[in-house]
Scaffold this active site. Structure first.
Site, PDB file in Angstrom:
ATOM      1  N   HIS A   1       0.832  -1.206   0.000  1.00  0.00           N
ATOM      2  CA  HIS A   1       0.000   0.000   0.000  1.00  0.00           C
ATOM      3  C   HIS A   1       0.866   1.254   0.000  1.00  0.00           C
ATOM      4  O   HIS A   1       2.085   1.191   0.128  1.00  0.00           O
ATOM      5  CB  HIS A   1      -0.908   0.027   1.234  1.00  0.00           C
ATOM      6  CG  HIS A   1      -2.065  -0.914   1.166  1.00  0.00           C
ATOM      7  ND1 HIS A   1      -3.359  -0.494   0.977  1.00  0.00           N
ATOM      8  CD2 HIS A   1      -2.127  -2.263   1.251  1.00  0.00           C
ATOM      9  CE1 HIS A   1      -4.168  -1.536   0.955  1.00  0.00           C
ATOM     10  NE2 HIS A   1      -3.439  -2.629   1.117  1.00  0.00           N
TER      11      HIS A   1
ATOM     12  N   GLU B   1       3.095  -0.418   4.203  1.00  0.00           N
ATOM     13  CA  GLU B   1       2.711   0.953   3.901  1.00  0.00           C
ATOM     14  C   GLU B   1       3.956   1.769   3.561  1.00  0.00           C
ATOM     15  O   GLU B   1       4.831   1.976   4.407  1.00  0.00           O
ATOM     16  CB  GLU B   1       1.995   1.582   5.099  1.00  0.00           C
ATOM     17  CG  GLU B   1       0.738   0.856   5.544  1.00  0.00           C
ATOM     18  CD  GLU B   1      -0.484   1.223   4.717  1.00  0.00           C
ATOM     19  OE1 GLU B   1      -0.391   2.189   3.933  1.00  0.00           O
ATOM     20  OE2 GLU B   1      -1.522   0.562   4.868  1.00  0.00           O
TER      21      GLU B   1
END
Length: 691
Positions: free
Chosen positions: A447, A521
């Site tokens: 992500h 992330e």
């Protein structure tokens, strides 16, 4: 976009004699001896059925090969509401020779004017948010294209010509409010009225060395890394052709702020100024380095056409998206028999606006398909199931978060239907079959993150699995932080399973039995670690794929020394959060993550690892003896200085109430705060109790 040519790394055949590390690992792992993560480490895992080799007789019959390793690739399919220009947009890869630092604001320039005072110079017909997807075709809307851009009146007309009707593009409207000033509106995700973050558009008819001001007026998130020095990305076609310069950071007077009182309360604005390097250039602006569906198809076609890599990488199609675009799945492993291999499942781009995830995924594929000894070892030890682009429709149309179902597919893993979310449904079904035949040692979904810098992971701590299991779930992220210390922040990792995240891939895969289930992330901005304070480059993002491979070998090393060391280190960190002498094993994940640990970096400076909600304790530094927590929601202090005392000259006394003052003060995670006066002779200072 021009992805790096896969042919730059030409993997050869597997070495007949693997390194000693490989031979030892293969012997021990295949016989189950010495593994740092035995089957008992995953109490939720299903019972595994060992199979020979890696090809499963229960592989989905719906899979079929890439149409051709040599011929033309299938054109992306668009909803029929979308107009698409015929030009193919490609960009070169380029690594800046020097780090690109975060922008440091120097003043507060006058706010840009509103669009009501200007002239519309670009406008696309909006897709009604109340409508829904019906059908798609290659090339988008049939018939001749409209002309959304303004017509230049003469060669002296300096109006910029905007365009976004290409793959991944997003710009709905541009209003000229001054000679060189424009207010821009992004298109929400198709069939929704929200999710405005990703932007990617073209401008032409530029004037050299003239300061232009751009303002995006309808951003949805109240906080953004643009407020912490992140700069927009810029690309000049002339610089690319003449000097080999690609995407770079650009901008001055960068501000992220709430819109005026007359606008929608949910709208936030991003303003920046920029000068173009050439007259009459074709330039692009973007939120992150673009990586399109066509980029992925070109990369996979090169892999399929390579005799060496295609020996251990099978490119198939998991399913088709709502628009009919292919969702590709790669199976990567050495073509050898023997005991059943454990599996690793990786995915990316479930959120289409998080293009950094694709660059990290390409970095992983570049390495795992190379001839490097560690890559050979990984292919011998594991079966990798990789879905590099879960939401191709969203990527094609330039969405930020949703698929053409008008909803977030990363909330549909638990209840999403095959008809509405085919990629998510088929990925989960594939993992269920995989779990029935072998252990899945790792699931990781790539992500991007818009509010915190650095790279970090979200994992799963149910708070009921006992201290040993709760420690193990934190080991992989800790190892990754050691392998990438200038990018990965372990202190930013979170492990709480929130109710709102029950439908995410991370949580659903964990509940299915994959103990080590994470989202990776990568910040849209960059790194504040190791003294960097600079933006991520494409090379930084791609290196995450290599670091993940390196960490996987450390994590599964038959010699348990590294794993045990990290277990002990995680245990010490958690005990430190609670204070000396306290046991954390029965403490909820919420309470664990609400504690923060001040870390002294130098005399008179304290870094606050902030995740806290309340606090009542007092401590000193550099002799830290307990862990105060901070209420972060109180407000902001742009200068990042601790407030002085009520008399304006001395820091507050320990017994004083904290002087919030009008707007108050907010401490940001991992930032340094200084006192200009009031330090004791020994360098210590009392931090007042937080109210």
């Amino acid at each position: 976009m021009g992805c790096s040519t896969p042919g730059k790394v030409t993997p050869g055949a597997l070495s007949p004699s693997l390194p000693a590390r490989a031979a030892c690992s293969l012997l021990k792992l295949h016989h189950g001896a010495g593994s740092s993560l035995g089957r008992s480490a995953a109490p939720r895992a299903l019972q595994m059925i060992p199979l020979q080799g890696y090809e499963s007789p229960r592989e989905p019959r719906a899979l079929f090969a890439l149409p051709s390793a040599q011929g033309p690739l299938p054109a992306p399919r668009w909803p029929i509401e979308c107009e698409v220009i015929k030009e193919t947009i490609k960009h070169i890869e380029w690594i800046p020779p020097e780090p690109e630092p975060f922008y440091q604001p120097t003043d507060h320039p006058q706010l840009p004017m509103g669009e009501e005072q200007g002239t519309i110079v670009y406008q696309l017909n909006p897709v009604p948010s109340s409508s829904c997807f019906t059908r798609a075709r290659a090339g988008g809307a049939p018939g001749p294209l409209s002309s959304p851009a303004a017509t230049l009146e003469s060669s002296q007309d300096n109006t910029l010509l905007f365009e976004s009707r290409f793959e991944g593009g997003n710009l709905q409207k541009a209003v000229k409010v001054g000679p060189y000033e424009y207010v821009l509106t992004l298109r929400p995700d198709l069939y929704t009225a929200k999710h405005t973050q990703w932007f990617y558009f073209r401008v032409q008819n530029t004037r050299k060395d003239t300061s232009y001001c751009f303002t995006i007026a309808n951003l949805a998130k109240p906080k953004s890394l643009y407020g912490k020095g992140m700069c927009p990305l810029f690309y000049s076609q002339k610089d690319a052709q003449s000097h080999g310069i690609g995407w770079r950071r650009i901008g001055t007077n960068i501000r992220y702020y709430r819109g005026g009182s007359g606008e929608e309360s949910a709208a936030f604005r991003l303003s920046w100024s920029a000068c173009f390097p050439h007259d009459s250039d074709t330039c692009y602006f973007a939120h992150c380095y673009p990586y399109t569906y066509s980029d992925l198809q070109r990369y996979l076609q090169a892999v399929a056409a390579d005799p060496a890599r295609s020996r251990y990488c099978a490119v198939r199609v998991l399913c088709r998206s709502l628009a009919g675009n292919m969702v590709y799945m790669l199976t990567i492993t050495a073509p050898s028999g023997g005991a059943a291999k454990r599996a690793v499942v990786l995915s990316a781009r479930v959120h289409p606006g998080e293009s950094g995830g694709s660059w990290a995924m390409q970095g992983f594929l570049d390495f795992i398909l190379s001839a490097a000894p560690d890559a050979q070892l990984l292919r011998q030890l594991f079966v990798f199931k990789v879905v590099p682009m879960l939401n191709p429709d969203g990527v094609v149309v330039g969405n930020s978060r949703c698929s053409l179902a008008g909803r977030d597919p990363n909330r549909a893993y638990r209840t999403g239907s095959q008809g509405s979310f085919p990629a998510v449904w088929h990925l989960r079904a594939m993992v269920e079959r995989l779990l029935a035949e072998r252990e899945v040692v790792l699931y990781c979904d790539f992500h991007g993150h818009s509010r915190k810098n650095n790279v970090f992971m979200y994992g799963c701590d149910g708070g009921r699995d006992g201290s040993e299991m709760r420690l193990r779930e934190r080991v992989f992220p800790l190892m990754l932080s050691k392998n990438a210390p200038d990018k990965f922040s372990f202190s930013s990792c979170k492990f709480k399973v929130q109710k709102s995240k029950e439908g995410t891939g991370r949580v659903v895969m964990w509940r299915m039995g994959i103990a080590n289930s994470y989202t990776l992330e990568a910040a849209f901005g960059g790194s504040t670690l190791g003294g960097r304070n600079s933006h991520f480059t494409v090379e930084d993002l791609k290196s995450l794929g290599y670091h993940l491979c390196d960490t996987l070998l450390d994590f599964c090393d038959p010699n348990p020394a590294k794993f045990q060391q990290c277990l002990e280190e995680v245990d010490a960190l958690l005990r430190q959060r609670l204070g000396s002498g306290q046991s954390w094993s029965d403490v909820s994940t919420s309470e664990l993550e609400s504690r923060c640990v001040p870390v002294v970096t130098s005399m008179g400076t304290v870094t606050v690892a902030l995740a806290a909600r309340t606090a009542t304790t007092t401590t000193t530094f550099p002799r830290l003896s307990c862990s105060p927590c901070v209420r972060a929601s109180h407000v902001r202090c742009p200068q990042r200085k601790l407030p002085e005392g009520k008399n304006g000259s001395q820091p507050p006394k320990a017994e004083q109430a904290w002087p919030w003052g009008g707007a108050g003060w907010e401490l940001e995670p991992q930032q340094c705060y200084r006192w200009s006066s009031g330090l004791r002779n020994d360098g210590s200072y009392v931090i007042p109790g937080w109210k």
